[in-house]
Design a protein around this motif. Structure first.
Motif, short mmCIF file in Angstrom:
data_model
loop_
_atom_site.label_atom_id
_atom_site.label_comp_id
_atom_site.label_asym_id
_atom_site.label_seq_id
_atom_site.Cartn_x
_atom_site.Cartn_y
_atom_site.Cartn_z
N ILE A 54 0.85 -1.20 0.00
CA ILE A 54 0.00 0.00 0.00
C ILE A 54 0.88 1.24 0.00
CG2 ILE A 54 -1.80 1.30 1.19
CD1 ILE A 54 -2.78 -1.27 2.46
N HIS A 55 0.70 2.06 -1.02
CA HIS A 55 1.37 3.37 -1.09
C HIS A 55 0.31 4.44 -0.85
CE1 HIS A 55 4.89 1.36 -2.70
NE2 HIS A 55 5.55 2.50 -2.70
N TRP A 56 0.41 5.08 0.28
CA TRP A 56 -0.58 6.10 0.62
C TRP A 56 0.09 7.21 1.39
CZ3 TRP A 56 -5.03 6.44 4.61
CH2 TRP A 56 -6.13 7.12 4.06
N GLY A 65 1.07 10.10 -8.41
CA GLY A 65 2.12 9.21 -7.93
C GLY A 65 2.87 9.76 -6.73
N GLU A 66 3.66 8.89 -6.10
CA GLU A 66 4.35 9.25 -4.85
C GLU A 66 5.64 10.04 -5.09
OE1 GLU A 66 4.30 6.42 -6.32
OE2 GLU A 66 6.40 5.85 -6.48
N TRP A 67 6.03 10.16 -6.36
CA TRP A 67 7.24 10.92 -6.68
C TRP A 67 6.93 12.35 -7.11
CZ3 TRP A 67 12.68 10.00 -8.07
CH2 TRP A 67 13.20 8.85 -7.44
N PHE A 213 12.83 -1.45 3.67
CA PHE A 213 13.54 -0.18 3.43
C PHE A 213 13.63 0.12 1.94
CE2 PHE A 213 15.53 -1.04 7.66
CZ PHE A 213 15.20 0.17 8.26
N ASP A 214 13.67 1.40 1.65
CA ASP A 214 13.80 1.84 0.26
C ASP A 214 14.57 3.16 0.26
OD1 ASP A 214 13.51 1.90 -2.50
OD2 ASP A 214 11.36 2.31 -2.48
N GLY A 215 15.25 3.45 -0.83
CA GLY A 215 15.83 4.78 -1.02
C GLY A 215 17.32 4.89 -0.73
#
Ligand code: H79
Length: 444
Positions: A54-56, A65-67, A213-215
């Motif tokens: 889930i991207h919220w 989008g989230e970017w 984790f991401d990024g």
């Protein structure tokens, strides 16, 4: 230099010099030995096979989008107006969890903080969070965690190490250069802040499945104090599985390995052609259209068959499948996602035996399909094959029986030298995966 000069002392000196000048490698939790609870959780994870991503966040409001902060681009001051529009009056955590379960998913992985740095939980370490800055004012992660516990589904926390908001995320990496932050900051302070938020997440929301984790790819050369962060997580919750989408082979201290928009070893994204597939539990993360966060104009949906076949290919490659939804700013999940997930759920009800609790099967995956295995049962998933017979490499043991999973009908087969030939039954209309169950001889 003459050979005679290469005394052990000289070699030792050269090695020492090399160690001094070479950059520090990414030191992780070198001496990490997973706890029994962690090893058990890894088995559970591999058995679970199917999760909801889930991207919220406040970015969802803009439907791009989230970017969006980076791609539009939007400065930090402008982006700071966004939380005021985040008021998801239709957010119904019970409905979200119920949808995941109806789809046959066994866990949920939700963004606690994405690259915009905005905490979707009530953090005491910054007011850049959903409780303090939005009219909604409720702890989204807390509400979801409570509901997951109630309905018996595990919750994982996506957490972005990259941060476009914190001034202390400095020196900057590849992204986040349009935010208008001062050209100064304290990296150690940022890492302390990140560990502090992780401590909150691992303390205030009960037992969790793990951290996604991401990024880190934003600053691959930086010292991320991974050893400290991973040890913190394992100390607070030994069963929590740590994974990082750094596009590299896993570091010590990580418990699973994920592949973004790729099957393990697929290398279709070009993130890192050298990333190898580890022996850790694996996971493939994929979108249902082309976006992670809610995107108003992205109509490029995979159809139900494509989603199921992607799931099956992941499982046949010994990986879990983490399928994404980006809920709308009002908290609802768009009908295109609901419809697909509901259909996948129906398929899982009928064919789940060939998915849950399996591992990648003995036959090398190919364009035709994949195999999965649980004990003495090998499931042959025929995904793309229109010939009357299918010839496969030899199985590890003699075959006692071959049946169609859909109705138990017999499948004719013959073993030839070095291989197995299956007589293919006709595909039924709309059959996305012809699944055969081969029972191997020997102990169950
Ligand atoms: O959360 C979703 C995305 O927002 C996030 N990961 C998923 C799960 C994501 N961030 N970035 N990407 C996906 C793709 C980014 C690629 C790039 Fe790069 C970042 C291109 C340039 C900078 C990869 C990393 C190639 C070079 C560094």
């Amino acid at each position: 230099m003459k050979m005679a000069a290469r005394t052990p002392l000289v070699i030792a000196a050269a090695l020492f010099a090399a160690a001094v000048v070479s950059p520090p490698r990414a030191v992780a939790q070198e001496k990490y030995a997973p706890s029994p609870a962690n090893l058990e959780a890894r088995q559970w994870f591999q058995d679970a096979k199917f999760g909801m991503f889930i991207h919220w966040g406040v970015y969802s409001v803009l439907g791009n989008g989230e970017w969006v902060m980076e791609t539009r681009p939007i400065s930090g001051a402008e982006y700071a107006k966004l939380p005021r529009f985040f008021n998801p009056i239709k957010f119904d955590p019970a409905a979200w969890v119920a949808l995941a379960k109806a789809a046959g998913m066994k866990y949920i992985t939700i963004t606690t903080k994405h690259h915009d740095g905005f905490a979707m939980f009530g953090s005491r370490l910054t007011d850049w969070n959903v409780v303090a800055r939005t009219p909604y004012g409720k702890d989204v992660i807390g509400l979801l965690a409570a509901e997951c516990r109630k309905q018996g589904i595990k919750l994982f926390f996506y957490h972005s190490q990259l941060d476009w908001h914190s001034p202390d995320y400095f020196p900057r990496g590849r992204t986040g250069r349009h935010a208008g932050r001062p050209e100064a900051g304290n990296w150690e302070a940022y890492l302390n802040f990140m560990d502090g938020q992780l401590r909150e997440l691992l303390t205030n929301y009960g037992e969790i499945g793990g951290v996604w984790f991401d990024g880190m790819w934003d600053k691959p050369e930086a010292d991320w104090h991974l050893a400290r962060t991973y040890a913190l997580i394992h100390q607070l919750q030994p069963q929590a599985l740590v994974g990082s989408n750094h596009h590299k082979t896993p570091f010590p201290g990580e418990d699973f390995q994920m592949f973004e928009k790729d099957l393990p070893g697929g290398h279709t994204t070009g993130f890192n052609p050298e990333q190898s597939v580890s022996a850790l539990p694996l996971e493939t993360a994929e979108t249902m259209n082309d976006s992670w966060g809610f995107n108003l104009t992205d109509e490029h949906y995979k159809n139900v068959g494509e989603v199921i076949r992607y799931l099956v290919r992941a499982v046949g490659s010994n990986a879990n499948f983490l399928l994404n939804i980006g809920p709308m700013p009002n908290g609802e999940i768009q009908p295109e996602f609901v419809q697909r997930l509901t259909e996948v759920g129906k398929w899982m009800k009928q064919y789940g035996d060939s998915i849950y609790g399996t591992r990648g099967g003995p036959v090398t995956p190919g364009p035709w399909g994949v195999t999965t295995q649980r004990g003495s049962k090998v499931y042959v998933h025929v995904l793309d094959w229109n010939q009357p017979v299918l010839a496969l490499e030899e199985l590890p043991g003699p075959i006692r029986s071959a049946r169609m999973l859909r109705d138990g009908s017999n499948v004719e087969f013959s073993t030839v030298k070095g291989g197995l030939v299956l007589k293919m039954p006709e595909a039924q209309p709309d059959e996305v995966d012809r699944v055969m169950v081969l029972e191997l001889e020997g102990p169950k």
